[in-house]
Design a protein around this motif. Structure first.
Motif, PDB file in Angstrom:
ATOM      1  N   ARG A   3      36.752  43.091  47.452  1.00  0.00           N
ATOM      2  CA  ARG A   3      36.680  43.950  46.370  1.00  0.00           C
ATOM      3  C   ARG A   3      37.866  43.406  45.384  1.00  0.00           C
ATOM      4  NH1 ARG A   3      35.087  49.401  49.499  1.00  0.00           N
ATOM      5  NH2 ARG A   3      35.427  48.027  51.526  1.00  0.00           N
ATOM      6  N   ARG A  20      28.866  45.977  41.293  1.00  0.00           N
ATOM      7  CA  ARG A  20      29.568  47.103  41.719  1.00  0.00           C
ATOM      8  C   ARG A  20      29.011  47.888  42.760  1.00  0.00           C
ATOM      9  NH1 ARG A  20      30.849  50.446  36.117  1.00  0.00           N
ATOM     10  NH2 ARG A  20      32.407  49.044  35.403  1.00  0.00           N
ATOM     11  N   ASP A  34      37.511  45.556  38.589  1.00  0.00           N
ATOM     12  CA  ASP A  34      36.626  45.285  37.260  1.00  0.00           C
ATOM     13  C   ASP A  34      37.306  45.195  36.082  1.00  0.00           C
ATOM     14  OD1 ASP A  34      34.594  45.334  35.332  1.00  0.00           O
ATOM     15  OD2 ASP A  34      33.411  47.096  36.390  1.00  0.00           O
ATOM     16  N   ARG A  60      35.464  48.861  40.953  1.00  0.00           N
ATOM     17  CA  ARG A  60      36.052  47.500  41.876  1.00  0.00           C
ATOM     18  C   ARG A  60      34.463  46.680  41.927  1.00  0.00           C
ATOM     19  NH1 ARG A  60      40.723  46.874  43.967  1.00  0.00           N
ATOM     20  NH2 ARG A  60      40.188  46.060  46.186  1.00  0.00           N
ATOM     21  N   LEU A  61      34.753  45.411  41.815  1.00  0.00           N
ATOM     22  CA  LEU A  61      33.439  44.886  41.945  1.00  0.00           C
ATOM     23  C   LEU A  61      33.470  43.992  43.489  1.00  0.00           C
ATOM     24  CD1 LEU A  61      33.616  42.805  38.710  1.00  0.00           C
ATOM     25  CD2 LEU A  61      32.327  44.815  39.326  1.00  0.00           C
ATOM     26  N   GLU A  95      27.243  36.585  41.317  1.00  0.00           N
ATOM     27  CA  GLU A  95      27.752  37.374  40.475  1.00  0.00           C
ATOM     28  C   GLU A  95      28.489  38.507  41.339  1.00  0.00           C
ATOM     29  OE1 GLU A  95      25.239  38.546  37.351  1.00  0.00           O
ATOM     30  OE2 GLU A  95      24.640  36.736  36.710  1.00  0.00           O
ATOM     31  N   ASN A  96      29.529  38.937  40.589  1.00  0.00           N
ATOM     32  CA  ASN A  96      30.295  40.163  41.279  1.00  0.00           C
ATOM     33  C   ASN A  96      29.353  41.456  40.903  1.00  0.00           C
ATOM     34  OD1 ASN A  96      32.337  38.631  41.426  1.00  0.00           O
ATOM     35  ND2 ASN A  96      33.433  38.907  39.731  1.00  0.00           N
ATOM     36  N   ARG A 153      32.264  40.637  45.749  1.00  0.00           N
ATOM     37  CA  ARG A 153      31.876  39.365  45.835  1.00  0.00           C
ATOM     38  C   ARG A 153      31.927  38.771  47.398  1.00  0.00           C
ATOM     39  NH1 ARG A 153      36.332  36.653  42.090  1.00  0.00           N
ATOM     40  NH2 ARG A 153      38.111  36.688  43.598  1.00  0.00           N
TER      41      ARG A 153
END
Length: 133
Positions: A81, A51, A84, A91-92, A48-49, A94
């Motif tokens: 990044r 934060r 979101d 930003r997320l 999952e992404n 992953r």
């Protein structure tokens, strides 16, 4: 005779494990990965992404420190990044495809180290040592 992990920690402790791990990464094509960077990667979700603030919380680091580590990891193309979708300011983080390949290599190195330690000290003592450190 019981061999206590605290006695073995001197010869098979965290420093030796860390050096072996980083050396294994270098010999497997990841010369830019320090233990600190690998540690931050270990706090990302594999599926999952996540934060940056959650990574900082998990790692026990400041958002600023994590941001610097993520900058390095992004340059190495192991993470990316993305915006979101629930918060335009956030930003997320992953793993990239290259980052997922890195995980497989890192997991194998970890398994190899643990197998070596288990052979030296026995599985139960290794478990006790891991719980101590």
């Amino acid at each position: 005779m019981t061999i206590y992990p605290t006695i073995l920690a001197g010869s098979c402790g965290r420093r030796n494990w860390t050096e072996t791990f980083v050396s294994g990464l270098k010999s497997n094509g990841y010369p830019g990965i320090t233990f600190a960077l690998a540690n931050v990667l270990g706090h990302l979700s594999r599926n999952e992404n996540i934060r940056q603030t959650k990574i900082a919380s998990r790692a026990g680091l400041t958002k600023q420190a994590v941001g610097q580590f993520l900058d390095e990891l992004e340059k190495l193309q192991l993470i990316e990044r993305i915006p979101d979708p629930n918060d335009g300011r956030a930003r997320l983080v992953r793993y990239t495809d290259q980052g997922k390949k890195f995980l497989k290599v890192a997991d194998q190195i970890k398994t190899d180290i643990e197998n070596e330690y288990s052979a030296k000290m026995g599985g139960r003592n290794l478990t006790d040592l891991k719980n101590l450190i």
